[in-house]
Design a protein around this motif. Sequence first.
Motif: not given
Length: 485
Positions: A325-334
């Motif tokens: 499972v990859c990271p989400v695209v940025n801190t906003v989505r996290r």
Amino acid sequence: MTQSQHLRRNFIDGQWDPAESGLTRENTNPADVSDRIGEFAESGGVDVDRAVDAATAALPGWRGLGPVRRAEFLARAGTLLTERAEEFAAVITREQGKLLAEARGEVARARAVLDFTAGQARLLGGVTAPAEDERTFAYTFRRPIGVVGLVSPWNFPLAIPMWKAAPALLSGCTAVLKPSPLTPLTAALLVEVFQQAGVPDGVLNLVQGDVAAGEALVANPAVAGISFTGSLAVGTAIQTVGADRLLRTQLELGGKNAVVVCDDADLDRAVDAVVHGAFGQAGQRCSATSRAVVDVRVREEFLERLVPRVAGLRVGPGDDPASQVCPVVNTVRRDAALSAIAGAQRDGGKVLCGGGPEERADLPQGCYVQPTVIRDVPWNSELAQEEVFGPVLAVVHADGFDDAIRIANSVKYGMSATVFTASQSRAFEAVERFEAGMLHVNRPGVGAYAHLPHTGAKASQYGPPECSPQVWDFYTAWHSACIAY
């Protein structure tokens, strides 16, 4: 000028130029935020207007070539894309975050779309029709609508720009591509491929940037149509702004997709599909499985099989072969994903696995969220109704088939819907009753073939579909002619 330097600029009328303002925006790797990819042009209205002017000037010559000649450029671009496939995959993984295997799959999808589109060149015609008068010839034909604006998202930074740019060019339109500011390099590589394929100057232009560039593109009166993929809020704004001048729009918007698991379902197949649909690409797909609507008669057995699978998924950088499972695209989505989890708990949901950021000692500082399964989610709660775009699965119980279909249809979106059942009758009934554009039976509810419509229902879609022969209803207009002789 190095390759990386020119790809950080806009591409207007065959030239790689910085934004008129000189402003730039930093692009970083979501798997490791200390990895700076570069500073990319932050464009405004002046840059957009230059690009639209270039597209307008190039339109007569490009339209005059005819679709068969235009397809030759697409074929050359396809060859170049294949030759540079690993380069594209590595860039997609670095700036968007997805697993390298997922990035390679996206490159293959982009090539399939390009091949399909080029193959439509000899089919892009009209029909002859009976005339009511003597010595009269009647027929219909398509004509490109003109200059189009292509506004693409970050979750598929190659495939979605491709399935906009390829039909735009084959139809005879000229275009201005404005990609997401989160994935500018992939879009620049795509435009470079078309440049290397010999597409004439001004036919395909690239303007990097965020809101200011997008608003200027929509507002420019020389733009005949906008193809947009993104949020419902932005799509609604585009439609509103363009209404006064009858702007043609093609809007692919959000999704809150359900997999219905009936009491006669093959649970192993259903679990496989839910894991793939909910946690592939960290749930960042418009067709991602964000709800499992499970019959109460098999709910506990389904969860007993699902939760260990999800809990065992390894989160990590996309270029690590061990990552699942990859990271989400940025801190906003996290932060949005974590907020949705907290809200679900307040509404009575119980977290069965995950529920927080992934913070292992061996991970670089990045945007990682644990794959999360939440049970007992009320069907009308925020988590069950609103898009999360992260690795968060809501499990909603249903009391029988009719109740499951009701719950699946209870959201404002209608991108995709899936049913798992052993009953042929239920399968066909579900396909008939689902309020969604892309329907699946006993298979994962994500993705569609390049030759089938990529489309939604309700608030997920406005205007003609993409990725199919129906796409020509956006990029071209019908005309009829009656010729007396």
